[in-house]
Each structure stands twice: as structure tokens, then as C-alpha cells.
Design a protein around this motif. Structure first.
Motif, PDB file in Angstrom:
ATOM      1  N   TRP A  92      20.809 -33.522  44.198  1.00 53.30           N
ATOM      2  CA  TRP A  92      20.828 -34.889  44.722  1.00 53.30           C
ATOM      3  C   TRP A  92      20.770 -35.901  43.574  1.00 53.30           C
ATOM      4  O   TRP A  92      21.536 -36.878  43.553  1.00 53.30           O
ATOM      5  CB  TRP A  92      19.655 -35.075  45.679  1.00 53.30           C
ATOM      6  N   LEU A  93      19.879 -35.697  42.636  1.00 47.35           N
ATOM      7  CA  LEU A  93      19.768 -36.600  41.495  1.00 47.35           C
ATOM      8  C   LEU A  93      21.064 -36.631  40.677  1.00 47.35           C
ATOM      9  O   LEU A  93      21.475 -37.694  40.196  1.00 47.35           O
ATOM     10  CB  LEU A  93      18.596 -36.188  40.606  1.00 47.35           C
ATOM     11  N   SER A  94      21.707 -35.486  40.535  1.00 48.21           N
ATOM     12  CA  SER A  94      22.955 -35.436  39.777  1.00 48.21           C
ATOM     13  C   SER A  94      24.029 -36.280  40.456  1.00 48.21           C
ATOM     14  O   SER A  94      24.771 -37.011  39.790  1.00 48.21           O
ATOM     15  CB  SER A  94      23.432 -33.991  39.640  1.00 48.21           C
ATOM     16  N   GLN A  95      24.109 -36.193  41.789  1.00 50.32           N
ATOM     17  CA  GLN A  95      25.089 -37.022  42.504  1.00 50.32           C
ATOM     18  C   GLN A  95      24.738 -38.498  42.386  1.00 50.32           C
ATOM     19  O   GLN A  95      25.617 -39.348  42.181  1.00 50.32           O
ATOM     20  CB  GLN A  95      25.135 -36.609  43.978  1.00 50.32           C
ATOM     21  N   GLN A  96      23.477 -38.826  42.491  1.00 50.40           N
ATOM     22  CA  GLN A  96      23.060 -40.222  42.369  1.00 50.40           C
ATOM     23  C   GLN A  96      23.345 -40.766  40.974  1.00 50.40           C
ATOM     24  O   GLN A  96      23.695 -41.947  40.810  1.00 50.40           O
ATOM     25  CB  GLN A  96      21.566 -40.348  42.691  1.00 50.40           C
ATOM     26  N   ALA A  97      23.229 -39.924  39.963  1.00 48.60           N
ATOM     27  CA  ALA A  97      23.581 -40.339  38.602  1.00 48.60           C
ATOM     28  C   ALA A  97      25.092 -40.521  38.473  1.00 48.60           C
ATOM     29  O   ALA A  97      25.565 -41.427  37.781  1.00 48.60           O
ATOM     30  CB  ALA A  97      23.084 -39.307  37.596  1.00 48.60           C
TER      31      ALA A  97
END
Length: 381
Positions: A92-97
Motif C-alpha cells: 500500500w505504501l509503495s502505491q501511495q509513493a
């Protein structure tokens, strides 16, 4: 590369030729630079739709709230704080980044939600909050088959048949705007209304949904009486619960009812908050409101901001892309499910709304206020 050269290629003997439909599956004069640019644009649109789903998940499990003010965190730290699974959180964090919502530090493997981004996503209490709109987008996706069938038949889709996340999202997103503007800007812009409410007035809100604006008014004006009507029983039940929780049930009543059937008379104010354009017969509804009003009463419409023509709306209304999408799925479809089915749509504009109100018997209509999302129209006999 020029447009001309972009649409040509060299054959094996070095002779420049124009791509053919047979060779490339495309018209012979296609500008490939423009194709590529538009493909990138569509990719961003698709990324936006996917990101809305990710935003809903982040909101549901408290990831944005935990990131707000936490400083840089690793996926494992965020997972521990929120009681979630690290592997999901990392993805999730990777997509948000990837879309620029959070910032990634490759040296430390940490992620940060900037304070400015947190103001928009981390809490409904922020004046800039927009996270409440994300469930609306996912709710639209869940009704694509029904809408496609409505396109084929011309029939409407009643509000009650929308995905439940739509009801949640409408309340959360619009409540922010009401909290920001209703008491501080809109009521003062309606001449004499504040004094009347302080003295003790009767207010009828039609299409009240879950009751957010009526409860704000009731808290601010304890001597007035408020009644809200909506055809959606589930929303009325939530509104009643909200009134009980706020200690306002003695002065605020919510009932199931439509725009043509409420029996209240000598009303000081009839309001529609982002609901008038949803009606199948807005002329008849406005005429009913006029009969319900006292001689010196007024009808107040809070409507999505829009110009009187499409070109100006597209050029000046930042929310037009999502407004027209919501109007297609929700507002127009709901109107077409009702008798008359005038289908104003959410971007009807002040001029068209004024025409409807004049036809219903109101003599004066004026725009009293507006903000980035809404305009407020006041009609008197």
C-alpha cells in the motif's frame, strides 16, 4: 519530432512510408505522438481510479491517521501501530509513493505523509478534508453493470439501489463543506435569516439524507424547530440516531417523506442541500415548497457549483470531472427513476435552476453565496 515525421517510418529499402491500417491497425494519418500522449493521460486516469480504492482501504484501517504527524516510518512500524499486516502495508505504501501521496526515502526505507497531505486525507475534521469522497468513487464502480443497462433502456436507477458506500461518502464529503460555510458564510448571506433563526423559526429540509446540515443549524439556533424529510429510510434512521447522540431530538425531527407530500405549513424556510437537482419533478416540488412557506418565507437551494453552459463549467469548475460522473450514476439516474424525470443533473447551473423556480411560482431568485464546491440560491414569492 514533427507531427509529419511521427506518422511515417522507413521501409527496409530506406524509403519513408506512411503506416497503413493493415500494418499497424490504425488509420494511415494517425499522429503517434498524440496517441502516446493521450495513452499516458488515460493511464493517469486509470491510476486515479485505482488510487481511490487504495485511499478507501487506507482510511478504513487507519493508515492515514497513523501517518499524520508520525514522521518517517517503515512499513513494519506502521503495521505495528495500526494492527495490520506488514506485507499489505508495504504494498500500500509503495502505491501511495508511486502517485505522490507519501514520500519514500530509499536510504532509510521509510515513508512520510506530509502535513499538507494529511490535512486532506487523515481526518474528516480538517477544513480541507476530501477523504470522504473516496468511497463515492468505489461505490460508482460497484454499479457499472446497472448503469450500463440503464443506458440501454433509458430507465432510471433509484437512490435506494445505489451502493451503501455512496450514502456514507455523500455525508462525509458534503458535511465538510457545510461545516466550513453554512453558519459562517451562507446564513449571513441570506438577508435577515440569522435574526429569524435566533428568534425561533421553522425550517423544513427536503432530501435531508443523514441530516448533517440540519443538525449544524439546530446546534447554532436553539430556539428554532427543524424537520427533515427523505425517501431513503436507511438515511432517515441514521439522521435520527445522529440527533439523539447530539441531544437535539427534542427540536429536530426526521421522517420518511418526499418532496411533494410533507404537510408542514407557514414554514419560514424550506431548504434543499445538494438534493434539488435529483428530483424527478423539481417544478412540482418547488411549487409544493412555495405553498408550505409563510408569506414572507424563502426557499434555499444549496447546489453544486456550475456555470450556465458546458464550456464555462469545464473551464472554471475544478470538480466538474467527478461531478459529471456522479451526476450520471446518481443524480440523473435517480431523477429518471421518478415521475416526470426532468433530469436536471448536478451541473444544471443557476440559469436553469432559476427557470424551474420561476415556473413553480417564485418571483425572485438570486445567488446569495458560493464557494469552490457549492452555490446558494434564494427564492422568494
Amino acid at each position: 519530432m514533427s507531427t509529419h515525421s511521427a506518422s511515417r517510418r522507413a521501409d527496409p529499402e530506406g524509403i519513408a512510408t506512411t503506416p497503413s491500417a493493415a500494418a499497424d491497425g490504425a488509420p494511415p494519418d494517425l499522429d503517434l505522438e498524440q496517441v502516446g500522449a493521450f495513452a499516458q493521460q488515460v493511464g493517469m486516469m486509470l491510476a486515479g481510479g485505482a488510487t481511490a480504492a487504495m485511499m478507501v482501504v487506507g482510511d478504513r484501517v487507519g493508515l492515514y491517521a497513523a501517518l499524520a504527524g508520525s514522521g518517517p516510518v517503515t512499513p513494519a512500524e506502521l503495521a505495528a501501530t495500526t494492527g495490520t499486516a506488514e506485507r499489505y502495508v508495504r504494498e500500500w505504501l509503495s502505491q501511495q509513493a508511486a502517485v505522490g501521496i507519501v514520500r519514500h526515502d530509499p536510504a532509510t526505507g521509510t515513508f512520510t505523509l506530509p502535513a499538507e497531505h494529511a490535512a486532506v486525507l487523515a481526518s474528516d475534521d480538517s477544513p480541507a478534508a476530501m477523504i470522504g469522497a473516496a468511497p463515492l468513487v468505489t461505490g460508482l464502480h460497484r454499479r457499472t453493470d446497472e448503469l450500463a443497462e440503464a443506458f440501454r433502456t433509458g430507465r432510471g436507477v433509484p437512490w435506494s439501489e445505489q451502493d451503501p458506500t455512496v450514502f456514507e461518502s455523500i455525508e462525509r464529503f458534503f458535511r465538510v463543506g457545510y461545516r466550513n460555510s453554512l453558519l459562517s458564510e451562507w446564513v449571513p448571506a441570506l438577508d435577515g435569516l440569522a435574526d429569524r433563526l435566533h428568534a425561533g423559526a421553522t425550517v423544513v429540509d427536503v432530501g435531508c439524507g443523514r441530516g448533517a446540515p440540519l443538525l449544524l443549524l439546530a446546534e447554532a439556533f436553539p430556539t428554532s424547530r427543524f424537520v427533515g424529510y427523505d425517501v431513503h429510510e436507511g438515511s432517515v434512521e441514521v439522521a435520527r440516531r445522529r440527533a439523539e447522540e447530539a441531544g437535539l431530538a427534542d427540536r429536530v425531527r426526521f421522517d420518511v417523506g418526499d418532496a411533494h407530500g410533507f404537510a408542514d405549513r407557514d414554514v419560514d424556510v424550506v431548504t434543499y442541500f445538494d438534493a434539488f437537482h435529483d428530483l424527478g419533478d423539481p417544478v412540482g416540488a418547488a411549487a409544493h415548497a412555495r405553498r408550505a412557506l409563510a408569506d414572507d418565507g424563502r426557499l434555499v437551494l444549496v447546489e453544486p457549483r456550475a456555470a450556465d453552459d458546458l464550456a464555462t463549467t469545464l473551464a472554471t469548475v475544478p470538480m466538474a470531472p467527478i461531478s459529471f460522473a456522479a451526476s450520471t450514476f446518481l443524480c440523473t439516474a435517480n431523477s429518471l427513476s421518478q415521475p416526470v424525470g426532468l433530469a436536471l443533473g448536478s451541473q444544471a447551473g443557476e440559469g436553469r435552476l432559476a427557470e424551474v423556480l420561476h415556473e413553480a411560482g417564485f418571483g425572485s431568485v438570486r445567488r446569495a453565496a458560493e464557494n469552490d464546491f457549492n452555490m446558494v440560491l434564494e427564492a422568494k414569492v
